[in-house]
Design a protein around this motif. Structure first.
Motif, PDB file in Angstrom:
ATOM      1  N   ARG A 151      56.665  25.490   2.814  1.00  0.00           N
ATOM      2  CA  ARG A 151      56.056  24.847   3.967  1.00  0.00           C
ATOM      3  C   ARG A 151      54.988  25.889   4.278  1.00  0.00           C
TER       4      ARG A 151
ATOM      5  N   TRP B  29      58.008  35.689  14.889  1.00  0.00           N
ATOM      6  CA  TRP B  29      58.196  34.354  14.923  1.00  0.00           C
ATOM      7  C   TRP B  29      57.267  33.869  14.073  1.00  0.00           C
TER       8      TRP B  29
ATOM      9  N   THR C  26      56.564  27.357  11.461  1.00  0.00           N
ATOM     10  CA  THR C  26      55.903  26.696   9.596  1.00  0.00           C
ATOM     11  C   THR C  26      56.017  25.285  10.468  1.00  0.00           C
TER      12      THR C  26
ATOM     13  N   ASP D 268      56.135  21.768   8.099  1.00  0.00           N
ATOM     14  CA  ASP D 268      57.405  21.856   6.061  1.00  0.00           C
ATOM     15  C   ASP D 268      56.521  20.665   5.515  1.00  0.00           C
TER      16      ASP D 268
ATOM     17  N   GLU E 109      56.392  18.657  10.150  1.00  0.00           N
ATOM     18  CA  GLU E 109      57.265  18.808  11.669  1.00  0.00           C
ATOM     19  C   GLU E 109      57.302  20.156  11.511  1.00  0.00           C
TER      20      GLU E 109
ATOM     21  N   HIS F  66      58.895  24.815  12.409  1.00  0.00           N
ATOM     22  CA  HIS F  66      60.135  25.439  12.765  1.00  0.00           C
ATOM     23  C   HIS F  66      59.042  26.865  13.398  1.00  0.00           C
TER      24      HIS F  66
ATOM     25  N   LEU G 159      60.510  30.171  12.815  1.00  0.00           N
ATOM     26  CA  LEU G 159      61.626  31.021  11.970  1.00  0.00           C
ATOM     27  C   LEU G 159      61.888  32.450  12.162  1.00  0.00           C
TER      28      LEU G 159
ATOM     29  N   GLN H  34      66.973  29.954  12.997  1.00  0.00           N
ATOM     30  CA  GLN H  34      65.796  28.688  12.841  1.00  0.00           C
ATOM     31  C   GLN H  34      65.589  28.155  13.787  1.00  0.00           C
ATOM     32  N   ILE H  35      64.729  27.123  14.252  1.00  0.00           N
ATOM     33  CA  ILE H  35      64.602  26.306  15.862  1.00  0.00           C
ATOM     34  C   ILE H  35      63.629  25.163  15.447  1.00  0.00           C
ATOM     35  N   ALA H  36      63.934  24.018  15.576  1.00  0.00           N
ATOM     36  CA  ALA H  36      63.334  22.814  15.602  1.00  0.00           C
ATOM     37  C   ALA H  36      62.306  23.341  16.835  1.00  0.00           C
ATOM     38  N   LEU H  37      60.866  22.444  15.803  1.00  0.00           N
ATOM     39  CA  LEU H  37      59.782  22.774  17.588  1.00  0.00           C
ATOM     40  C   LEU H  37      59.875  20.651  17.788  1.00  0.00           C
TER      41      LEU H  37
ATOM     42  N   SER I  86      58.806  16.890  18.151  1.00  0.00           N
ATOM     43  CA  SER I  86      58.554  16.113  16.570  1.00  0.00           C
ATOM     44  C   SER I  86      56.928  16.274  16.550  1.00  0.00           C
TER      45      SER I  86
END
Length: 397
Positions: free
Chosen positions: A78, A87, A90, A92, A96, A98, A100, A107-110, A112
């Motif tokens: 990443r 926080w 990153t 990837d 995309e 995240h 972390l 971990q939380i996805a932001l 798209s």
């Protein structure tokens, strides 16, 4: 619990492992929200010897590193594009993003990347995401260039610049702000949003900070803008100040000073090579910082020569100004800095590291010494450890 509340996180975790009663005290301290000790920033870096899913956290207070095993996708694949309030942000290999927390592994996805205004998905004949299209228009001008096409893992080399995570007291949520290309524009998303919201029309931003519902953003040419998020509806923008006599090579930062003013800081670099030969290191050496103090209430700006009993943390993290009296392991009137060039953080991976501790009195530099070999990619970044969890479903309306 009173005693444990005075310990920094490594000592707190060690204390909680001693026996069941101490573990219970630590757990209660955290669950009741009573642990609010300000933590000394640490440097997060990776090493090839640690494997793809691990990173090291270097403690300035203890002068030692802690190995952390982090969730997928592998941390060494990443880009680190930001760090705020514990926080890490990153990007990837699919570009995309995240959030972390390297201490808790939450971990939380932001939203798209395809929800950013200038990015469109390209699907193959099987309706699988295949590539990205990046347009080059901004809020201030229409680019003459045709959109560019990027493989999934290459978009981040061109799109992402710097990201921030700000608690929003008015909504109880968090705001993530992204500086991105083309031309270093701004977009934002609240935790729980399903898309990024573009903030036209301005461009050329280097750094941001957030205070009392206002997002302050500074450009590389020395303009300071304030975006008002307090209404909860349309975001308005106002130019606060325009600086003069900016230098050709370097970056601008905006920092909240503990005494209430804002600091505008110009990072000055020498020995730079923007078009290196293939495989050659990129030379970009920080030599000094120029600091300006700005009073938002009076709109007054003045240059200051030193920070006396304060210090700075600058790089791809949220810029910080701390009191040396509150952090006895840190040195006053110093700038602790890491790489902040777009070339270092995303694009080129064969370069030397431009980081260290700069004495603001005489511009002498002290290097960091790590127990392990520090990888060039992803670029090391300052992280302030935090044990608090974030409600991933929170959303300000």
């Amino acid at each position: 619990m009173d005693i444990f509340s005075t310990l920094e996180i490594p000592d707190l975790i060690r204390a909680g492992a001693v026996c069941p009663s101490w573990h219970s005290a630590c757990t209660s301290l955290l669950s009741l929200g009573l642990y609010k000790l300000a933590q000394t920033p640490c440097l997060l870096y990776t090493s090839e010897s640690a494997g793809d899913s691990s990173a090291y956290l270097y403690s300035l207070s203890e002068k030692r590193s802690y190995k952390l095993t982090l969730p997928e996708p592998p941390i060494r694949t990443r880009c680190f594009i930001g760090s705020s309030h514990g926080w890490l942000v990153t990007a990837d290999e699919r570009s995309e993003m995240h959030l972390l927390n390297p201490i808790t592994s939450q971990q939380i996805a932001l939203p798209s990347v395809i929800t950013i205004e200038q990015v469109k998905p390209i699907f193959d004949e099987y309706n699988t995401l295949h590539k990205y299209e990046l347009s080059w228009y901004t809020g201030m001008r229409v680019g003459n260039s045709s959109p560019s096409i990027f493989a999934l893992d290459k978009l981040r080399d061109q799109l992402h610049y710097k990201a921030f995570v700000f608690p929003d007291a008015s909504t109880g949520s968090y705001i993530v702000v992204l500086i991105h290309n083309p031309m270093h524009q701004l977009s934002f998303a609240r935790i729980g949003d399903d898309k990024w919201t573009w903030l036209p029309p301005h461009e050329g931003y280097d750094d941001c900070t957030y205070k009392d519902g206002l997002l302050y953003a500074v450009t590389g040419t020395g303009e300071l803008h304030a975006f008002d998020f307090s209404s909860g509806h349309a975001v308005t923008v106002e130019m606060i100040i325009r600086m003069r006599n900016m230098y050709d090579c370097g970056y601008m930062y905006i920092v909240q000073a503990p005494w209430g003013d804002l600091l505008l800081i110009w990072r000055m670099c020498e020995d730079h090579d923007l078009e290196p030969e293939p495989g050659a290191p990129v030379f970009w050496n920080t030599t000094r910082f120029k600091i300006y103090e700005f009073d938002p209430s009076g709109s007054k700006l003045k240059e200051i020569n030193r920070l006396r009993d304060h210090l700075l943390f600058l790089g791809h993290n949220q810029s910080l100004c701390l009191s040396a009296d509150e952090y006895p392991s840190l040195k006053a009137n110093r700038a602790y800095f890491t790489d902040d060039s777009f070339l270092w953080t995303t694009g080129l991976k064969n370069n030397h590291r431009d980081m260290g501790i700069l004495n603001l009195d005489d511009n002498s530099k002290e290097e960091f010494v790590f127990p392990q070999l520090c990888s060039n990619f992803p670029a090391p970044i300052w992280v302030t450890p935090d044990l608090r969890k974030m409600n991933a479903a929170s959303r300000g309306d």
